[in-house]
Motif scaffolding. Structure first.
Motif, short mmCIF file in Angstrom:
data_model
loop_
_atom_site.label_atom_id
_atom_site.label_comp_id
_atom_site.label_asym_id
_atom_site.label_seq_id
_atom_site.Cartn_x
_atom_site.Cartn_y
_atom_site.Cartn_z
N ARG A 109 0.83 -1.20 0.00
CA ARG A 109 0.00 0.00 0.00
C ARG A 109 0.86 1.25 0.00
N GLU A 110 1.99 1.17 0.72
CA GLU A 110 2.88 2.33 0.81
C GLU A 110 3.57 2.59 -0.53
N GLU A 111 4.02 1.53 -1.19
CA GLU A 111 4.78 1.68 -2.42
C GLU A 111 4.65 0.40 -3.24
N ASP A 112 4.48 0.54 -4.56
CA ASP A 112 4.39 -0.63 -5.43
C ASP A 112 5.79 -1.21 -5.63
N ARG A 113 6.07 -2.25 -4.90
CA ARG A 113 7.40 -2.86 -4.93
C ARG A 113 7.30 -4.27 -5.52
N PRO A 114 8.36 -4.72 -6.17
CA PRO A 114 8.35 -6.11 -6.64
C PRO A 114 8.43 -7.08 -5.48
N VAL A 115 7.82 -8.23 -5.65
CA VAL A 115 7.84 -9.27 -4.62
C VAL A 115 8.67 -10.43 -5.15
N PHE A 116 9.70 -10.80 -4.42
CA PHE A 116 10.53 -11.94 -4.77
C PHE A 116 10.14 -13.11 -3.87
N VAL A 117 9.69 -14.19 -4.46
CA VAL A 117 9.34 -15.39 -3.71
C VAL A 117 10.55 -16.31 -3.76
N GLU A 118 11.04 -16.66 -2.59
CA GLU A 118 12.28 -17.43 -2.49
C GLU A 118 12.06 -18.69 -1.67
N PRO A 119 12.52 -19.83 -2.15
CA PRO A 119 12.36 -21.06 -1.35
C PRO A 119 13.37 -21.09 -0.21
N GLY A 120 12.87 -21.46 0.95
CA GLY A 120 13.74 -21.64 2.11
C GLY A 120 14.00 -23.12 2.33
N GLU A 121 14.54 -23.43 3.47
CA GLU A 121 14.85 -24.82 3.82
C GLU A 121 13.56 -25.63 3.97
N GLY A 122 13.43 -26.69 3.21
CA GLY A 122 12.29 -27.59 3.31
C GLY A 122 11.01 -27.08 2.66
N ALA A 123 11.12 -26.10 1.76
CA ALA A 123 9.93 -25.56 1.11
C ALA A 123 9.51 -26.46 -0.05
N ALA A 124 8.23 -26.73 -0.12
CA ALA A 124 7.68 -27.52 -1.22
C ALA A 124 7.30 -26.60 -2.37
N PHE A 125 7.25 -27.16 -3.57
CA PHE A 125 6.89 -26.37 -4.75
C PHE A 125 5.47 -25.82 -4.62
N ALA A 126 4.56 -26.61 -4.08
CA ALA A 126 3.17 -26.14 -3.91
C ALA A 126 3.11 -24.93 -2.98
N ALA A 127 3.99 -24.90 -1.97
CA ALA A 127 4.02 -23.76 -1.06
C ALA A 127 4.51 -22.50 -1.77
N LEU A 128 5.42 -22.65 -2.74
CA LEU A 128 5.87 -21.49 -3.52
C LEU A 128 4.73 -20.92 -4.36
N ILE A 129 3.94 -21.80 -4.94
CA ILE A 129 2.80 -21.34 -5.75
C ILE A 129 1.75 -20.68 -4.85
N GLU A 130 1.53 -21.23 -3.66
CA GLU A 130 0.60 -20.61 -2.72
C GLU A 130 1.09 -19.23 -2.30
N ALA A 131 2.40 -19.09 -2.12
CA ALA A 131 2.97 -17.79 -1.76
C ALA A 131 2.76 -16.79 -2.90
N ALA A 132 2.92 -17.24 -4.14
CA ALA A 132 2.68 -16.35 -5.28
C ALA A 132 1.21 -15.95 -5.34
N ASP A 133 0.30 -16.87 -5.04
CA ASP A 133 -1.13 -16.54 -5.00
C ASP A 133 -1.43 -15.53 -3.90
#
Length: 141
Positions: free
Chosen positions: A98-122
């Motif tokens: 809301r403060e500023e239109d910034r890009p969002v970088f989704v990064e996998p951490g330790e033990g992250a599943a691919f489905a969790a990355l897609i949920e984070a993007a959603d």
């Protein structure tokens, strides 16, 4: 030869060629099996397009700092050094965007599943992110 002799003469009946009959029962069985197969194999999910930015070889310095959303295992996320549960990610991202239109970088951490990355993007899209990219610091040279 008289007519009586011709009529009493045994007639040899030649066997006629049997007519080829196509049985419809096996055909119907095959059609039902195919119908059941396609009903079970079809997914009725709603597909949506996801715009994902690709990285470039040359980096341009920018004044806008991106938001790094790190996806950890077991439904935990990290945003700006703060560990969040899945329920709080969208609200926290929406407040930051809301403060500023910034890009969002989704990064996998330790033990992250691919489905969790897609949920984070959603979740980032639901928060109003217009610029989204997947990054992997472990794969960077």
């Amino acid at each position: 030869m008289t007519a009586a002799m011709l009529s009493s003469r045994p007639r040899i009946k030649r066997p006629s060629r049997p007519r080829a009959k196509i049985g419809l029962t096996p055909l119907i069985d095959v059609i039902f099996i195919l119908l059941i197969f396609f009903m079970l194999a079809t997914r009725f999910d709603v597909w949506q397009a996801l715009d994902v930015g690709a990285g470039k070889a040359a980096h341009a310095e920018s004044d806008i700092r991106p938001l790094h959303l790190i996806v950890k295992g077991e439904g935990r996320y990290e945003l700006g050094g703060e560990t969040l549960e899945a329920a709080g990610v969208t609200a926290r991202l929406a407040a930051a965007l809301r403060e500023e239109d910034r890009p969002v970088f989704v990064e996998p951490g330790e033990g992250a599943a691919f489905a969790a990355l897609i949920e984070a993007a959603d979740m980032a899209r639901a928060a109003g992110a217009t610029k989204l990219a997947f990054v992997d610091k472990a794969a960077a040279p």
